[in-house]
Motif scaffolding. Structure first.
Motif, short mmCIF file in Angstrom:
data_model
loop_
_atom_site.label_atom_id
_atom_site.label_comp_id
_atom_site.label_asym_id
_atom_site.label_seq_id
_atom_site.Cartn_x
_atom_site.Cartn_y
_atom_site.Cartn_z
N ARG A 20 0.85 -1.21 0.00
CA ARG A 20 0.00 0.00 0.00
C ARG A 20 0.88 1.26 0.00
O ARG A 20 0.61 2.21 -0.73
CB ARG A 20 -0.92 -0.02 1.23
CG ARG A 20 -1.76 1.22 1.42
CD ARG A 20 -2.92 1.26 0.50
NE ARG A 20 -3.75 2.41 0.87
CZ ARG A 20 -4.46 3.08 0.00
NH1 ARG A 20 -4.49 2.72 -1.25
NH2 ARG A 20 -5.16 4.12 0.40
N GLU A 23 2.27 1.91 -3.43
CA GLU A 23 1.23 2.49 -4.29
C GLU A 23 1.05 3.97 -3.99
O GLU A 23 0.94 4.79 -4.91
CB GLU A 23 -0.10 1.75 -4.09
CG GLU A 23 -0.09 0.34 -4.61
CD GLU A 23 -1.33 -0.44 -4.18
OE1 GLU A 23 -2.28 0.16 -3.61
OE2 GLU A 23 -1.35 -1.66 -4.40
N GLU A 24 0.99 4.32 -2.72
CA GLU A 24 0.79 5.71 -2.32
C GLU A 24 1.98 6.58 -2.72
O GLU A 24 1.82 7.72 -3.14
CB GLU A 24 0.53 5.81 -0.81
CG GLU A 24 -0.80 5.23 -0.38
CD GLU A 24 -2.00 5.94 -0.98
OE1 GLU A 24 -1.92 7.16 -1.24
OE2 GLU A 24 -3.03 5.28 -1.19
N GLU A 26 4.02 5.99 -5.24
CA GLU A 26 4.00 6.11 -6.70
C GLU A 26 3.01 7.19 -7.14
O GLU A 26 3.29 7.96 -8.06
CB GLU A 26 3.65 4.77 -7.33
CG GLU A 26 3.80 4.78 -8.83
CD GLU A 26 3.60 3.41 -9.44
OE1 GLU A 26 3.11 3.37 -10.59
OE2 GLU A 26 3.90 2.40 -8.80
N LYS A 27 1.87 7.28 -6.46
CA LYS A 27 0.89 8.33 -6.77
C LYS A 27 1.49 9.72 -6.63
O LYS A 27 1.07 10.65 -7.29
CB LYS A 27 -0.32 8.23 -5.82
CG LYS A 27 -1.25 7.09 -6.08
CD LYS A 27 -2.37 7.13 -5.05
CE LYS A 27 -3.24 5.91 -5.11
NZ LYS A 27 -4.28 5.92 -4.05
N ARG A 28 2.48 9.81 -5.74
CA ARG A 28 3.11 11.11 -5.45
C ARG A 28 4.43 11.30 -6.19
O ARG A 28 5.23 12.13 -5.84
CB ARG A 28 3.29 11.24 -3.94
CG ARG A 28 1.94 11.37 -3.22
CD ARG A 28 2.04 11.03 -1.74
NE ARG A 28 0.76 11.24 -1.08
CZ ARG A 28 -0.25 10.37 -1.08
NH1 ARG A 28 -0.14 9.22 -1.73
NH2 ARG A 28 -1.38 10.64 -0.46
N LYS A 29 4.64 10.46 -7.23
CA LYS A 29 5.81 10.56 -8.12
C LYS A 29 7.14 10.16 -7.48
O LYS A 29 8.20 10.66 -7.83
CB LYS A 29 5.94 11.97 -8.71
CG LYS A 29 4.68 12.48 -9.36
CD LYS A 29 4.35 11.70 -10.59
CE LYS A 29 3.15 12.34 -11.30
NZ LYS A 29 2.37 11.45 -12.06
N LYS A 62 5.27 15.15 1.22
CA LYS A 62 4.63 14.21 0.29
C LYS A 62 4.75 12.78 0.82
O LYS A 62 3.79 12.01 0.76
CB LYS A 62 5.27 14.29 -1.10
CG LYS A 62 4.97 15.55 -1.87
CD LYS A 62 5.76 15.57 -3.18
CE LYS A 62 5.52 16.82 -3.97
NZ LYS A 62 4.21 16.85 -4.60
N ALA A 66 1.80 9.99 2.16
CA ALA A 66 1.72 8.59 1.74
C ALA A 66 1.66 7.66 2.96
O ALA A 66 0.88 6.70 2.98
CB ALA A 66 2.90 8.22 0.85
#
Length: 92
Positions: A20, A23-24, A26-29, A62, A66
């Motif tokens: 998880r 994934e979080e 990656e959402k934030r680059k 960031k 996450a």
């Protein structure tokens, strides 16, 4: 562009919690790979690369978002990188 390396340790976490987190992040680059000497390598688990024209505290914020999304607590360290030397990492 500045490169940052971020390491996170989730407290009382299992492998699903880390999935998880990945994934979080990656959402934030944030990325789990790094290029050294023209070769792309996989970073150690829960270690991420972030590239951007931002300050370290923004990268930390960031990453903290996450961690919060996992609903766990965790330790975070962000360092600004002037370059990397790697060994023993798996190719990505």
């Amino acid at each position: 562009m500045t490169r940052f390396i971020t390491r996170i340790e989730l407290h009382d976490a299992n492998s699903d919690d880390y999935e998880r987190l990945h994934e979080e992040m990656e959402k934030r680059k944030f990325y789990r790979t790094i290029k050294a000497e023209g070769v792309l390598y996989q970073l150690p688990d829960a270690t991420y690369r972030y590239d951007g024209d931002v300050a370290a505290n923004e990268v930390h914020d960031k990453a903290r978002e996450a961690v919060k999304a996992t609903r766990l607590k965790g330790g975070i360290i962000v360092t600004e990188s002037a370059g990397s030397v790697v060994s023993g990492l798996k190719r990505a």
